[in-house]
Design an enzyme around this catalytic site. Structure first.
Site, PDB file in Angstrom:
ATOM      1  N   THR A 328     -23.261  42.619   8.105  1.00  0.00           N
ATOM      2  CA  THR A 328     -23.101  42.188   9.432  1.00  0.00           C
ATOM      3  C   THR A 328     -22.425  40.850   9.319  1.00  0.00           C
ATOM      4  OG1 THR A 328     -25.250  41.186   9.551  1.00  0.00           O
ATOM      5  CG2 THR A 328     -25.364  43.630   9.985  1.00  0.00           C
ATOM      6  N   CYS A 329     -22.245  40.803  10.702  1.00  0.00           N
ATOM      7  CA  CYS A 329     -21.465  39.267  10.951  1.00  0.00           C
ATOM      8  C   CYS A 329     -22.244  37.973  10.991  1.00  0.00           C
ATOM      9  CB  CYS A 329     -20.442  39.132  11.950  1.00  0.00           C
ATOM     10  SG  CYS A 329     -18.837  40.169  11.586  1.00  0.00           S
ATOM     11  N   ASP A 330     -23.660  38.347  10.974  1.00  0.00           N
ATOM     12  CA  ASP A 330     -24.608  37.202  11.162  1.00  0.00           C
ATOM     13  C   ASP A 330     -24.860  36.360   9.946  1.00  0.00           C
ATOM     14  OD1 ASP A 330     -27.020  35.701  11.930  1.00  0.00           O
ATOM     15  OD2 ASP A 330     -27.827  37.430  13.109  1.00  0.00           O
ATOM     16  N   ALA A 331     -24.844  35.046  10.244  1.00  0.00           N
ATOM     17  CA  ALA A 331     -25.186  34.479   8.885  1.00  0.00           C
ATOM     18  C   ALA A 331     -26.646  34.515   8.369  1.00  0.00           C
ATOM     19  CB  ALA A 331     -24.834  32.849   9.411  1.00  0.00           C
ATOM     20  N   ASN A 368     -25.438  45.451  14.913  1.00  0.00           N
ATOM     21  CA  ASN A 368     -24.034  45.205  14.851  1.00  0.00           C
ATOM     22  C   ASN A 368     -23.259  46.404  14.356  1.00  0.00           C
ATOM     23  OD1 ASN A 368     -22.365  42.485  12.724  1.00  0.00           O
ATOM     24  ND2 ASN A 368     -22.107  43.119  14.668  1.00  0.00           N
TER      25      ASN A 368
END
Ligand SMILES: *Cc1c(COP(=O)(O)O)cnc(C)c1O
Length: 380
Positions: A328-331, A368
């Site tokens: 996903t694009c989450d850190a 996401n």
């Protein structure tokens, strides 16, 4: 242990991310639990992994179940429905404990016709049960030391031991019957002393209750927390069992029924997650692998369960400390910052993580736009 060749074949056949459940491993861990704790009936804590096929295998092996919501109740009830009517008579307490101390009014209403065994730990709950589930039997959840558990549970649930008998008497006065006492020492408890202290506390409460004229106690529920063998620092289950058996025999007469609610111990070793490398980069001098599964998915335990999973690669090569990131694009989607993996892995290579059956797929999301891993069952 599922052979590597099987994992590879299944990943080729079904794609990744893949969650492979080995039902022989489930049967083995259930058999081990029964072998070493013969006096204890295992109520599998469905929240650890609520896959209906897992519930079925454990049901067929003879397990009972700890449920905490109506959807979990229904997964188990599917099997009860098929029992011959004669066997079904006293099924509920034998097969299910509703072990969530806090229940919505609607839930109690729905449970009431089944005359269930439910836990409670406070006065407001007594009022609710009296009004909405007067046919329920009660077990008091007591707060016990959770020292050294991987997941602590004592701050959210449990009456103080000093309040326990007052809570029995209050329920009794409300026309309800308290059948027993339950506790949870915290999940993945490697400090076996927690069980010893909790069993001694429970025995002293049984004694205080009878001293104060309350003699209806039939059940002791020793909860979950039995540690899965994630690594070799976890002492063998039989050592814990020996300690528990010794205390049970010393403190509780034969006629007290002993229940337990193992979740992790029964399912952790039954599943392997297979993921694929979809990206590779070097950031600040450190090799980073991006895989198609992450903390919003099968590795949710990294966040919710404080669990650290390890990866193995199929390709050989000299290893280095790497980071492994989810898709996903989450850190936040960091599976591991310190994973020892070969540096020569390529995009499309597979990785696998063992002992990932508990608190993993169960809390997977669609975050996401990435769906949960596909589940395949072997040796069903
Ligand atoms: C989560 C839970 C369990 C299962 O605990 P494990 O540590 O997985 O064995 C058992 N009982 C209750 C009430 C729980 O909340």
């Amino acid at each position: 242990m599922i052979p590597r060749s099987t994992l590879k074949r299944l990943a080729n056949e079904h794609g990744t991310p893949l969650f492979v459940v080995d039902h022989n491993a489930l049967r083995r861990s259930y058999a081990q639990f029964k072998k070493y704790l013969p006096r204890v009936q295992a109520y599998y804590a469905v929240k650890a992994n609520s896959d209906p096929a897992i519930v079925k295998t454990l049901y067929d092996a003879g397990a009972s179940f700890d449920v905490a919501s109506m959807p979990e109740f229904r997964i188990v009830y599917e099997h009860i429905r098929r029992m011959p009517p004669k066997e079904r008579q006293n099924w509920i307490w034998d097969k299910i404990i509703y072990a969530n101390p806090i229940k919505a009014n609607e839930t109690l209403q729905e449970l009431n016709p089944y005359k269930p065994l439910v836990t409670y730990d406070n006065y407001e709950e007594i009022k609710k049960i009296r009004k909405y589930a007067p046919q329920a039997g009660l077990a008091l959840r007591m707060k016990v030391p959770n020292t050294g558990a991987m997941v602590e549970l004592s701050s959210k649930f449990g009456a103080a031991p000093g309040e326990a008998v007052d809570l029995f008497l209050a329920a009794d006065q409300a026309g309800l019957t308290v059948e027993g006492l339950s506790f949870h020492v915290g999940s993945q408890t490697t400090n076996f002393e927690n069980y010893v202290q909790s069993l001694n506390l429970a025995a002293s409460i049984f004694k205080e209750a009878s001293g104060r004229g309350y003699t209806k106690m039939n059940v002791l529920d020793i909860g979950g927390g039995f540690p899965a063998p994630y690594d070799n620092t976890v002492r063998p289950f039989r050592e814990l069992a020996r300690i528990i058996n010794r205390e049970l025999d010393r403190l509780f007469p034969e006629e007290i029924q002993i229940l337990a609610e193992p979740g992790r111990f029964l399912v952790a070793t039954s599943a392997v997650a297979v993921s694929k490398i979809i990206g590779k980069a070097v950031r600040d001098g450190k090799l980073c692998y991006y895989i198609d599964d992450g903390v919003y998915h099968t590795f949710s335990g990294v966040i919710f369960d404080h669990c650290h999973y390890h990866f193995k690669a199929f390709r050989r090569g000299s290893t280095q400390v790497c980071s492994v990131f989810g898709p996903t694009c989450d850190a936040l989607d960091v599976v591991s910052m310190v994973e020892e993996l070969p540096g020569n892995l390529r995009l499309g290579d597979l990785l696998y993580s063992e002992n990932i059956g508990a608190y993993s797929h169960a809390s997977s999301t669609w975050f996401n736009g990435f769906p949960p891993a596909k589940v395949v069952h072997i040796n069903q």
